[in-house]
Design a protein around this motif. Sequence first.
Motif, short mmCIF file in Angstrom:
data_model
loop_
_atom_site.label_atom_id
_atom_site.label_comp_id
_atom_site.label_asym_id
_atom_site.label_seq_id
_atom_site.Cartn_x
_atom_site.Cartn_y
_atom_site.Cartn_z
N VAL A 120 0.85 -1.19 0.00
CA VAL A 120 0.00 0.00 0.00
C VAL A 120 0.89 1.24 0.00
CG1 VAL A 120 -1.93 -1.13 1.17
CG2 VAL A 120 -0.16 0.03 2.52
N ARG A 144 4.74 0.64 1.47
CA ARG A 144 5.12 -0.29 2.53
C ARG A 144 4.37 -1.61 2.34
NH1 ARG A 144 1.17 -0.76 6.38
NH2 ARG A 144 -0.47 0.84 6.39
N SER A 155 1.89 -4.20 3.46
CA SER A 155 0.72 -4.21 4.34
C SER A 155 0.38 -5.61 4.82
CB SER A 155 -0.50 -3.62 3.61
OG SER A 155 -0.82 -4.39 2.47
N ASP A 156 0.87 -6.60 4.09
CA ASP A 156 0.59 -7.99 4.46
C ASP A 156 1.65 -8.87 3.81
OD1 ASP A 156 -1.12 -10.18 5.52
OD2 ASP A 156 -1.36 -10.63 3.40
N THR A 211 1.33 2.46 -5.58
CA THR A 211 2.51 1.85 -4.96
C THR A 211 3.68 1.85 -5.94
OG1 THR A 211 1.63 -0.33 -5.57
CG2 THR A 211 1.27 0.42 -3.31
#
Length: 295
Positions: free
Chosen positions: A13, A20, A22-23, A70
């Motif tokens: 994201v 960065r 996010s998951d 992104t």
Amino acid sequence: MPNVTGRVSAAFVEANGQTRLSDRFHAYPLKIAKAFPFEGGQLGVYVMDASPGIMSGDHYELDWRFGEQTNVFITNQSYTKVHPSRAEAGAAGETMPVLSRQKQTLRLQRGSYVEYMPEPLMLYKDAAFLSSTEVHLEPGSALLMSDVVCPGRTQRGEVFQYDRFQNKLSVFYSGELIYSGRQRIEPARQRLGGIGSWGAYTHSGTLYLFSDLADAALAERLREFIQLEVRDNTAQAHMPMPAERLYTGVSRTYKHGLVLSILGHKVYEIQRLLDAAWQWLRRELFDKPPLLVRK
């Protein structure tokens, strides 16, 4: 179907101009070893394989999801090495290799910019490898992706001694198929040195660009740039390179894409030219400064 023996899944994201993770999820032997920022809000990601390579029957899956706006660079730490496949009896009693597989999926949302630059693929003697990549792009997104394929451990005399290599790439733009590439190489069954095949060349490299900005004018400019690079110098060392060392071509995809194809004899010569084209596209098309990636 084979068991999945290695998996990476990651989502990205953008927030306040920075990208960065996010998951993330990874399963041995694959893992995301590093993630660190580059200039301009770009996030660099390194993938590590903790095993000696892809073994007979292994199945790797890599799933990447890039949110809106992104900015990501992805690579791995070393060559992808495909080891020999063991043999087993088929349904009719014939001997068949146990295939190794890799499946990759990349999903780019609007405005995302992704550079996916893995290290070369090396196919050991008797390796049997199936690779499949599927890309889904939304309008305004851009993907630069490369691959380099080696015919084996050439210092050991392994040149096209693998059993089979199948490579499939499918690219969709807003749900429409805009590029489909298929490759199947079986050295024992094909005349790779013949006309229309590999000829005297042994190594291949490809740089893909998929973007709304890819058009006929860009393709011609890239051809001119490549001709100058091959004729005058290599990408980084500025050393003379005979033109016959590399065979190159630039083609357009059905929509929104360019493909630079290279045949050669040495990995480093192909990589230098791919790197030069990648840095040129970063500058000319996306107004990005040169990116130095240390490993």
